[in-house]
Design a protein around this motif. Sequence first.
Motif, PDB file in Angstrom:
ATOM      1  N   ILE A   1      14.199  -8.761 -18.356  1.00  0.00           N
ATOM      2  CA  ILE A   1      13.026  -9.490 -18.868  1.00  0.00           C
ATOM      3  C   ILE A   1      12.258 -10.111 -17.702  1.00  0.00           C
ATOM      4  O   ILE A   1      11.026 -10.089 -17.661  1.00  0.00           O
ATOM      5  N   ILE A   2      13.002 -10.654 -16.733  1.00  0.00           N
ATOM      6  CA  ILE A   2      12.345 -11.268 -15.566  1.00  0.00           C
ATOM      7  C   ILE A   2      11.479 -10.231 -14.847  1.00  0.00           C
ATOM      8  O   ILE A   2      10.324 -10.496 -14.501  1.00  0.00           O
TER       9      ILE A   2
ATOM     10  N   LEU B   1       8.402  -9.464 -16.808  1.00  0.00           N
ATOM     11  CA  LEU B   1       7.410 -10.551 -16.738  1.00  0.00           C
ATOM     12  C   LEU B   1       6.594 -10.496 -15.449  1.00  0.00           C
ATOM     13  O   LEU B   1       5.401 -10.797 -15.453  1.00  0.00           O
ATOM     14  N   THR B   2       7.238 -10.096 -14.344  1.00  0.00           N
ATOM     15  CA  THR B   2       6.477 -10.023 -13.087  1.00  0.00           C
ATOM     16  C   THR B   2       5.372  -8.967 -13.188  1.00  0.00           C
ATOM     17  O   THR B   2       4.340  -9.087 -12.536  1.00  0.00           O
TER      18      THR B   2
ATOM     19  N   PHE C   1       3.498  -8.436 -15.700  1.00  0.00           N
ATOM     20  CA  PHE C   1       2.303  -8.999 -16.356  1.00  0.00           C
ATOM     21  C   PHE C   1       1.347  -9.574 -15.320  1.00  0.00           C
ATOM     22  O   PHE C   1       0.158  -9.703 -15.568  1.00  0.00           O
ATOM     23  N   ASP C   2       1.892  -9.959 -14.180  1.00  0.00           N
ATOM     24  CA  ASP C   2       1.020 -10.400 -13.099  1.00  0.00           C
ATOM     25  C   ASP C   2       0.470  -9.191 -12.338  1.00  0.00           C
ATOM     26  O   ASP C   2      -0.742  -9.000 -12.245  1.00  0.00           O
ATOM     27  N   ILE C   3       1.382  -8.356 -11.859  1.00  0.00           N
ATOM     28  CA  ILE C   3       0.973  -7.303 -10.903  1.00  0.00           C
ATOM     29  C   ILE C   3       0.022  -6.287 -11.555  1.00  0.00           C
ATOM     30  O   ILE C   3      -0.958  -5.867 -10.952  1.00  0.00           O
TER      31      ILE C   3
ATOM     32  N   TYR D   1      -1.969  -6.713 -14.176  1.00  0.00           N
ATOM     33  CA  TYR D   1      -3.213  -7.268 -14.749  1.00  0.00           C
ATOM     34  C   TYR D   1      -4.002  -8.108 -13.748  1.00  0.00           C
ATOM     35  O   TYR D   1      -4.961  -8.749 -14.104  1.00  0.00           O
ATOM     36  N   ARG D   2      -3.527  -8.127 -12.483  1.00  0.00           N
ATOM     37  CA  ARG D   2      -4.179  -9.009 -11.510  1.00  0.00           C
ATOM     38  C   ARG D   2      -5.605  -8.537 -11.202  1.00  0.00           C
ATOM     39  O   ARG D   2      -5.845  -7.356 -11.138  1.00  0.00           O
TER      40      ARG D   2
END
Lengths: 94, 528
Positions: A82-83, A86-87, A89-91, A93-94
Motif C-alpha cells: 500500500i505504501i 501511495l507513492t 499517486f504523487d509520481i 500525477y505530479r
Amino acid sequence: MEENTSHHVATRTFVFVWIALLCLTGLTIKAAQMQMGEWSMVANIAIASVKASLVLWFFMHLKYEKRLFKLLLFVPIITISIIIVLTFFDIWYR
Amino acid sequence: MEASFYHAKTRYPGIFGWIFTTDHKRVGLLYLFSSLSFFAVGVSLGLTMRLELIRSGMHFYSAQTYNAIFTLHGVIMIFLFIIPGIPSSLGNFIMPLQIGARDVAFPKINILSWWLFIMGGAIAVTSLFTGGGPPDTGWTFYVPYSIRTGTNISLAVFGVFLIGLSSTLTGMNFLTTIHRLRAPGMTWKRMTLFTWSIYATSWIQLLATPVLAITLLLLIIERNFGVGFFDPAKGGDPILFEHMFWIYSHPAVYIMILPAMGTVTDIIPVFTRRNIFGYSFIAASSLAIAFVGYLVWGHHMFTSGMSDTARIIFSLLTFIVAVPSGVKVFNWIASLYKGSIRMNAPLLYTLAFIFLFSIGGLTGLVQGALATAVHVHGTYFVVGHFHYVMFGGAGFGFFAGLHYWFPKITGKLYEEHLAKLACFFLFIGFNMLYFSMFVLGWEGMPRRYYDYLPKFNGPNLVATIGSWILAMGLIIMFYNLVHSLFAGNEAGDNPWEAASLEWQTTSPPPVENFAVQPVVTKGPYEFR
C-alpha cells in the motif's frame, strides 16, 4: 516446542521453481524492451513480486509454516505494498 | 523472599555487571538513565534557544550556531529520548513482568540494542566536534541542503542509522517475547493495555525503521560518491527523500505516542478503582493506529511540490487516523466517569496528558486539512502542535509512567506533594511555552528562523518565561525522584493496590522476576 525443520520436498519442485524464476527473469528483460512507459514500472514490480513469492514460498519453506507465521509475513507485505502504491499517486500525477 | 535484582550476584563486578547484563530490568534502567541524560542535554539546548528568542535581534550566539543548536535539539529529543523513552526503558523493565515472563526472548540482543543505541548517540555527538562542524539541517536532514552543506552530516546520519538498528532489534525482541513467553493463563485479552501498546509499537519499530536506514544510507552514498538519487541535476528526485524519510518518521510518531497512551491506560483503572472502559476497543485502536499510521506520511509534504492527487488522498487518510486516537480519549474519559478517584501523582500526570494530547491532536487536524495546512506550514503553529503531542503527550505519559512504576523499579515511595507541585509547574510552564507558539504561528512567524519581526515580541517573551517555569517543574520532579531513591520510604510490593501482574512480585523484583511461575486467572484491571 515443535520444530518445522525437516521437509521432504521433491527435487523436481525446486527445479520447476528455478525454471520459473529464469522464465520470469526473461520476462523482465522482455518487458523492459516493450517501451510501456510508466506501466513498465508496474510490470517490473509485479514480476519481481511473483519471483520473491516463489523464493519465499518454496526455497524458504514458508509453505510449510504455520498459519500464524504466514499471517505475520502477509500483513507487513500488504502494508508495504500500500505504501508503494501511495507513492505512485504523487509520481504519476505530479 | 528472593533478593532484588539490584543485589543479586552478577557475572561481572561493578559497572560491568550493568553494561554486560542480559537482565531486561537492568537493560531497561540503562536505557532510562541514558535517555534521561540525553533529555537533560536536549532541555538545556531548548532553554538556550528560548533565551536567544526572548526578543527580536541577536543576543547570545550567531545564526549558524542557532541552526546547529535546533538541529541538535531535534535529533537528541527525537532519536535519543522520545523514541527509546518509554518502549526501551519502561517497556523493557515492565512488559516482561506484565506478561509473567522471566526475561525477554533474546536477552543478548536486548543488551546489544543498548550498545548500538549508545554508540549511535556517541557518534551523533562526535559529529558536532569533527569534520565540517555541527550539522545544521534540522532533524529531518532534508535534501538538497543536506547533500550540499559542508557540515558533518554523514557522521550524524550514521549515528542515527545505528540508533535505528537498535530500535529495530528491540521491536523484534518484544514481538517475540509477547508472542512466545506469556505466562500460563495470560491470554491476549488478559494482557495489560500497556503491553498491547508495546506490541503495536514493536511492529512499527520492526517494519518502519529499516526504511529510515535505507534513506539515510542513500543520503550518505549521495554525499560521498555523488550518486544522483535525490539530486535533480543527476536525474534524482528531492521529493523522493521526503517520501522515504516520512514513510519512517510518521509511523515513528506513533512509536513515541503509543507507549505513552498504553501507560496512561494502565494508570487510569488503578486510580479510579474500576475496570477500563472498552478494553477491546483500546487494544484494537493501538493496532489500528499502528496500521493507519503507515499511510499518512504525505501530510508532512503538502507544500513540497507533491501532486495534488496525492495531497488530497493523504489529507483524507490523515483524518482516518484521528478516529482510533479519538476512541482512546473517549474511553479514558469514560473510565474516569463514576470512578473512585484517587488523585495521586500518576493520575495527575495522566490528566495533564489527556488535556495536552487532546490539544495536540485537535491542532493536528488543522494541519491535516489541506487548505489550512498550507497556511500554517513551516510556522510556529507546527512547532506548537508537535510539542503538544510529543512533550505534552509522550513526555507527560512518560512522567506518569515514571511515577507509577517508580515504587516497582526502586522499591521506594516518592514525596507525593512534591510530585504534584512539579506537575503543576510543568503544566503551567508547558502551556505558556507552547500555546504561545500556536499564536505566533497563526500570525505567521516562521519556524527555524534565528530572528523575527518586533511585532512577535510579546508571545515570544511569554514562551521564554514559560520555558523557565517548565524547567523549574523538571528540576523539582527529578529532585524528588532522585532524593526518594536514597531517602524515600519503603513502598511495599503493591502500594497502588493494582491488579496487573508486575505488582504481584516483590518491589524491586528478583532476577527472574517471579519466585514461582505465575498462573493468570483474571484480567489486569479486575480489582474485585
